[in-house]
Design a protein around this motif. Structure first.
Motif, PDB file in Angstrom:
ATOM      1  N   GLY A 253       0.774  -1.258  -0.051  1.00 14.68           N
ATOM      2  CA  GLY A 253      -0.088  -0.028   0.056  1.00 14.68           C
ATOM      3  C   GLY A 253       0.886   1.449  -0.063  1.00 14.68           C
ATOM      4  N   LEU A 254       1.969   1.416   0.799  1.00 19.48           N
ATOM      5  CA  LEU A 254       2.775   2.387   0.575  1.00 19.48           C
ATOM      6  C   LEU A 254       3.607   2.546  -0.518  1.00 19.48           C
ATOM      7  CD1 LEU A 254       5.136   3.410   3.577  1.00 19.48           C
ATOM      8  CD2 LEU A 254       5.915   3.610   1.238  1.00 19.48           C
ATOM      9  N   LEU A 255       4.127   1.499  -1.110  1.00 24.44           N
ATOM     10  CA  LEU A 255       4.819   1.800  -2.425  1.00 24.44           C
ATOM     11  C   LEU A 255       3.641   2.340  -3.649  1.00 24.44           C
ATOM     12  CD1 LEU A 255       7.115  -1.260  -2.478  1.00 24.44           C
ATOM     13  CD2 LEU A 255       7.643   1.081  -2.295  1.00 24.44           C
ATOM     14  N   SER A 256       2.473   1.918  -3.514  1.00 20.92           N
ATOM     15  CA  SER A 256       1.208   2.290  -4.557  1.00 20.92           C
ATOM     16  C   SER A 256       1.145   3.722  -4.147  1.00 20.92           C
ATOM     17  CB  SER A 256       0.186   1.468  -4.324  1.00 20.92           C
ATOM     18  OG  SER A 256       0.306   0.021  -4.342  1.00 20.92           O
ATOM     19  N   GLY A 257       1.149   4.305  -3.103  1.00 17.13           N
ATOM     20  CA  GLY A 257       1.000   5.584  -2.830  1.00 17.13           C
ATOM     21  C   GLY A 257       1.946   6.540  -3.254  1.00 17.13           C
ATOM     22  N   VAL A 258       3.190   5.945  -3.131  1.00 14.41           N
ATOM     23  CA  VAL A 258       4.343   6.418  -3.628  1.00 14.41           C
ATOM     24  C   VAL A 258       4.331   6.829  -5.143  1.00 14.41           C
ATOM     25  CG1 VAL A 258       7.013   6.491  -4.066  1.00 14.41           C
ATOM     26  CG2 VAL A 258       5.877   5.835  -1.580  1.00 14.41           C
ATOM     27  N   VAL A 259       3.998   5.424  -5.809  1.00 16.49           N
ATOM     28  CA  VAL A 259       3.898   5.611  -7.359  1.00 16.49           C
ATOM     29  C   VAL A 259       2.958   6.853  -7.578  1.00 16.49           C
ATOM     30  CG1 VAL A 259       3.326   4.179  -9.385  1.00 16.49           C
ATOM     31  CG2 VAL A 259       5.045   3.321  -7.563  1.00 16.49           C
ATOM     32  N   ASP A 260       1.784   6.863  -7.063  1.00 15.31           N
ATOM     33  CA  ASP A 260       0.727   7.574  -7.260  1.00 15.31           C
ATOM     34  C   ASP A 260       1.298   9.221  -7.068  1.00 15.31           C
ATOM     35  OD1 ASP A 260      -1.166   5.715  -7.842  1.00 15.31           O
ATOM     36  OD2 ASP A 260      -1.913   5.890  -5.830  1.00 15.31           O
ATOM     37  N   GLU A 261       2.047   9.493  -5.978  1.00 11.19           N
ATOM     38  CA  GLU A 261       2.936  10.554  -5.854  1.00 11.19           C
ATOM     39  C   GLU A 261       3.708  11.087  -6.978  1.00 11.19           C
ATOM     40  OE1 GLU A 261       4.106  14.187  -3.813  1.00 11.19           O
ATOM     41  OE2 GLU A 261       2.282  12.927  -3.603  1.00 11.19           O
ATOM     42  N   ILE A 262       4.258  10.051  -7.414  1.00  8.52           N
ATOM     43  CA  ILE A 262       5.196  10.188  -8.619  1.00  8.52           C
ATOM     44  C   ILE A 262       4.627  10.661  -9.766  1.00  8.52           C
ATOM     45  CG2 ILE A 262       6.821   8.954 -10.265  1.00  8.52           C
ATOM     46  CD1 ILE A 262       8.017   7.438  -7.930  1.00  8.52           C
ATOM     47  N   GLN A 263       3.295  10.213 -10.016  1.00  7.70           N
ATOM     48  CA  GLN A 263       2.565  10.469 -11.460  1.00  7.70           C
ATOM     49  C   GLN A 263       1.956  11.784 -11.198  1.00  7.70           C
ATOM     50  OE1 GLN A 263      -0.008   7.096 -11.267  1.00  7.70           O
ATOM     51  NE2 GLN A 263       1.295   5.769 -12.533  1.00  7.70           N
ATOM     52  N   GLU A 264       1.797  12.286  -9.958  1.00  3.88           N
ATOM     53  CA  GLU A 264       1.125  13.613  -9.797  1.00  3.88           C
ATOM     54  C   GLU A 264       2.230  14.511  -9.994  1.00  3.88           C
ATOM     55  OE1 GLU A 264      -1.707  16.492  -8.734  1.00  3.88           O
ATOM     56  OE2 GLU A 264      -1.814  14.553  -9.413  1.00  3.88           O
ATOM     57  N   ARG A 265       3.344  14.256  -9.363  1.00  2.00           N
ATOM     58  CA  ARG A 265       4.433  15.064  -9.728  1.00  2.00           C
ATOM     59  C   ARG A 265       4.959  15.492 -11.232  1.00  2.00           C
ATOM     60  NH1 ARG A 265       8.810  14.805  -4.450  1.00  2.00           N
ATOM     61  NH2 ARG A 265       7.175  14.612  -2.986  1.00  2.00           N
ATOM     62  N   MET A 266       4.674  14.028 -11.813  1.00  2.00           N
ATOM     63  CA  MET A 266       4.963  14.319 -13.518  1.00  2.00           C
ATOM     64  C   MET A 266       3.896  15.202 -13.806  1.00  2.00           C
ATOM     65  SD  MET A 266       5.598  10.296 -14.403  1.00  2.00           S
ATOM     66  CE  MET A 266       6.949   9.391 -14.097  1.00  2.00           C
ATOM     67  N   ARG A 267       2.636  15.100 -13.418  1.00  2.00           N
ATOM     68  CA  ARG A 267       1.710  15.765 -14.073  1.00  2.00           C
ATOM     69  C   ARG A 267       1.903  17.469 -13.686  1.00  2.00           C
ATOM     70  NH1 ARG A 267      -2.393  18.917 -12.706  1.00  2.00           N
ATOM     71  NH2 ARG A 267      -1.810  18.577 -10.645  1.00  2.00           N
ATOM     72  N   VAL A 268       2.259  17.739 -12.528  1.00  2.00           N
ATOM     73  CA  VAL A 268       2.685  19.342 -12.457  1.00  2.00           C
ATOM     74  C   VAL A 268       3.861  19.813 -12.979  1.00  2.00           C
ATOM     75  CG1 VAL A 268       3.669  20.534 -10.353  1.00  2.00           C
ATOM     76  CG2 VAL A 268       1.948  19.130 -10.062  1.00  2.00           C
ATOM     77  N   CYS A 269       4.852  18.908 -13.432  1.00  2.00           N
ATOM     78  CA  CYS A 269       5.940  19.055 -13.910  1.00  2.00           C
ATOM     79  C   CYS A 269       5.585  19.619 -15.663  1.00  2.00           C
ATOM     80  CB  CYS A 269       7.344  18.076 -13.803  1.00  2.00           C
ATOM     81  SG  CYS A 269       7.971  18.132 -12.125  1.00  2.00           S
ATOM     82  N   ARG A 270       4.782  18.713 -16.049  1.00  2.00           N
ATOM     83  CA  ARG A 270       4.413  18.300 -17.373  1.00  2.00           C
ATOM     84  C   ARG A 270       3.561  19.865 -17.623  1.00  2.00           C
ATOM     85  NH1 ARG A 270       2.456  13.934 -17.486  1.00  2.00           N
ATOM     86  NH2 ARG A 270       0.203  14.477 -17.164  1.00  2.00           N
ATOM     87  N   ALA A 271       2.750  20.130 -16.896  1.00  2.00           N
ATOM     88  CA  ALA A 271       2.059  21.275 -16.776  1.00  2.00           C
ATOM     89  C   ALA A 271       2.797  22.899 -16.701  1.00  2.00           C
ATOM     90  CB  ALA A 271       0.772  21.462 -15.619  1.00  2.00           C
ATOM     91  N   ALA A 272       3.845  22.745 -15.835  1.00  2.00           N
ATOM     92  CA  ALA A 272       4.864  23.812 -16.004  1.00  2.00           C
ATOM     93  C   ALA A 272       6.015  23.804 -16.772  1.00  2.00           C
ATOM     94  CB  ALA A 272       5.194  24.089 -14.591  1.00  2.00           C
ATOM     95  N   PRO A 286       7.390  20.475  -4.087  1.00  3.86           N
ATOM     96  CA  PRO A 286       6.933  19.457  -3.235  1.00  3.86           C
ATOM     97  C   PRO A 286       8.375  19.115  -2.455  1.00  3.86           C
ATOM     98  CG  PRO A 286       6.919  18.299  -5.203  1.00  3.86           C
ATOM     99  CD  PRO A 286       7.094  19.829  -5.535  1.00  3.86           C
ATOM    100  N   ALA A 287       8.092  18.676  -1.274  1.00  6.54           N
ATOM    101  CA  ALA A 287       9.327  18.176  -0.495  1.00  6.54           C
ATOM    102  C   ALA A 287       9.777  16.926  -1.153  1.00  6.54           C
ATOM    103  CB  ALA A 287       8.937  18.026   0.938  1.00  6.54           C
ATOM    104  N   PRO A 288      11.119  16.825  -0.929  1.00  8.42           N
ATOM    105  CA  PRO A 288      11.898  15.479  -1.329  1.00  8.42           C
ATOM    106  C   PRO A 288      11.343  14.433  -0.635  1.00  8.42           C
ATOM    107  CG  PRO A 288      13.447  17.379  -1.197  1.00  8.42           C
ATOM    108  CD  PRO A 288      12.312  17.953  -0.670  1.00  8.42           C
ATOM    109  N   LEU A 289      11.276  13.281  -1.383  1.00  4.68           N
ATOM    110  CA  LEU A 289      10.353  11.807  -0.271  1.00  4.68           C
ATOM    111  C   LEU A 289      11.930  10.968  -0.628  1.00  4.68           C
ATOM    112  CD1 LEU A 289       8.604  10.324   0.771  1.00  4.68           C
ATOM    113  CD2 LEU A 289       7.454  10.023  -1.648  1.00  4.68           C
ATOM    114  N   ILE A 290      12.197  10.451   0.641  1.00  6.17           N
ATOM    115  CA  ILE A 290      13.196   9.159   0.585  1.00  6.17           C
ATOM    116  C   ILE A 290      12.381   7.995   1.300  1.00  6.17           C
ATOM    117  CG2 ILE A 290      15.251   8.366   1.537  1.00  6.17           C
ATOM    118  CD1 ILE A 290      14.723  12.206   1.528  1.00  6.17           C
ATOM    119  N   VAL A 291      12.502   7.166   0.498  1.00  5.55           N
ATOM    120  CA  VAL A 291      11.718   5.808   0.720  1.00  5.55           C
ATOM    121  C   VAL A 291      12.949   4.844   1.119  1.00  5.55           C
ATOM    122  CG1 VAL A 291      10.297   4.030  -0.104  1.00  5.55           C
ATOM    123  CG2 VAL A 291      10.035   6.137  -1.024  1.00  5.55           C
TER     124      VAL A 291
END
Length: 445
Positions: A253-272, A286-291
């Motif tokens: 579940g945690l890794l699934s959330g991290v991948v969702d976060e990566i995709q959202e950051r992709m969307r933000v970078c693509r929009a900008a 967004p703050a850096p995320l270390i797993v």
């Protein structure tokens, strides 16, 4: 004439060092911490003595180890000398440039004879250690036609590693210990975004992870942990972790959330129209995320059931996606385990290839060290195998084709309690899942 003057000066310095050692030795030993920070006693006593030993033994050492060549006139070649390998007439050692002192030893530059290669010098390193009575000799060849001999007079990784003090470090740069030349051991996640840490039980993996968390705790970064040993290791850091998974189901579940976060950051970078989050304005970044993953093999082991195999395969896929996509988006992966071979599960080899930073502690077998360092340098594998049980925390660090010995500092219970009292950054994620995956102080669900 100049050589004789230099030899006499070195001899005088050696005598002065002997006298100094007898009169000031006990007082200096009592201030060992200061000596480690600025070992001026080495410059006064150790360097002249070692440099004199190097210069006086170089000719015979080169002859006995096949580093010399013989120059003899050949009448058939007018005006030229013929270079002959082996024990021919007038063996001539390669030219040795004057030894340059360093904080922990010497650095020698050797100019090779035409036709020579650095290979014999790598093989002669143990002979140099015995002849010069030093802790270690390491040979490199940064330029064609010459080699550099790095002499370490004493092991700088012994004793207590000093704590990191001073101003806050650069973002995503962690001072976790000391490397073999006495300088701080920095893990820079901006430069090397993903790391692999291996080693046997009680070799120092958990200490290194604790040192990394201790160095990153004051920084505005989000830390999430996966500790399938019931959270016994990473759970000590308490509220500083934005999330903690203590078994494979929670890790999924945690890794699934991290991948969702990566995709959202992709969307933000693509929009900008930006290629990474570091090109975004600070107020939109967004703050850096270390797993941090402890005991990687626990995510891949199965009991044979289909459900267990599916979970292991999904975890392997998600970890690989985090490693492949996360670097430019501020998502970093630090993986620790005893083995990283394909025998523990699918996709492990592909994951290992994405982890550019490598740390190998003491290993029980050659295969474990080979899995971590084999694609970096074979000499690094041999060095990792020679780490003894008494050298807890000592490891071989490799990144970007370079490698070195290093030792992580010991994190005390007081340091652990200080980490646990540190709060994570507010709202470090662009998305907030419905589950408690990213809720402070709770485990993933």
């Amino acid at each position: 004439m100049l050589g004789s003057v230099i030899a006499w000066v070195l001899f005088a310095l050696v005598l002065l060092g002997i006298v100094t050692r007898k009169s000031w030795g006990p007082r200096l030993e009592a201030r060992s911490g200061l000596l480690r920070r600025w070992p001026w006693r080495w410059w006064l006593t150790g360097y002249p003595e070692t440099a004199l030993r190097v210069l006086t033994t170089w000719r015979r050492l080169a002859y006995l180890n096949g580093l010399s060549v013989s120059m003899r006139p050949d009448r058939r070649v007018i005006g030229r000398d013929l270079v002959v390998q082996g024990t021919a007439l007038r063996p001539r050692p390669p030219r040795l440039v004057w030894p340059v002192p360093t904080k922990t030893g010497l650095r020698l530059r050797v100019l090779l004879h035409p036709g020579q290669t650095p290979a014999p010098y790598y093989q002669a390193a143990p002979a140099m250690e015995h002849a010069w009575r030093v802790y270690g000799v390491r040979v490199t060849s940064p330029r064609r036609g010459q080699v550099l001999i790095h002499v370490t007079a004493h092991d700088p990784l012994t004793g207590e590693v000093p704590s990191a003090r001073g101003p806050l470090p650069v973002l995503l740069s962690a001072d976790v210990g000391r490397i073999e030349d006495g300088e701080p051991w920095l893990i820079d996640l901006r430069r090397v975004p993903h790391w692999l840490i291996t080693g046997a039980t009680q070799s120092g993996k958990s200490s290194l992870l604790a040192s990394l968390v201790l160095a990153l705790a004051p920084q505005p970064v989000a830390l999430v942990g996966i500790d399938c040993k019931g959270g016994m290791e990473l759970g000590l850091f308490g509220g500083r972790l934005s999330a903690l998974a203590i078994d494979r189901t929670q890790a999924l579940g945690l890794l699934s959330g991290v991948v969702d976060e990566i995709q959202e950051r992709m969307r933000v970078c693509r929009a900008a129209c930006k290629r990474s989050i570091w090109e975004l304005p600070p107020y939109d970044r967004p703050a850096p995320l270390i797993v941090i993953v402890d005991e990687l093999a626990e995510l891949y082991l199965t009991d044979g059931s289909r459900e267990s195999r599916d979970e292991a395969e999904q975890c392997g896929t998600l970890l690989l996606r985090v490693a492949q996509l996360g670097a430019a988006l501020g998502v970093h992966l630090v993986v620790a385990g005893q083995r990283v071979g394909s025998d523990i599960g699918p996709r492990v080899t592909a994951l290992r290839a994405q982890l550019g930073g490598r740390v190998a502690h003491r290993a029980h077998d050659e295969a474990s060290a080979e899995m971590t360092l084999g694609d970096i340098n074979p000499d690094a594998v041999i060095t990792a195998q020679n780490i003894t049980e008494d050298e807890q925390g000592v490891a071989v660090v490799a990144m970007g084709g370079r490698w070195m010995r290093a030792r992580s500092r010991l994190v005390t219970p007081a340091d652990t309690a200080e980490i646990a009292r540190t709060d994570p950054p507010a709202n470090p994620f662009l998305i907030q899942p419905d589950s408690a995956t990213f809720q402070k102080g709770e485990t993933a669900s």
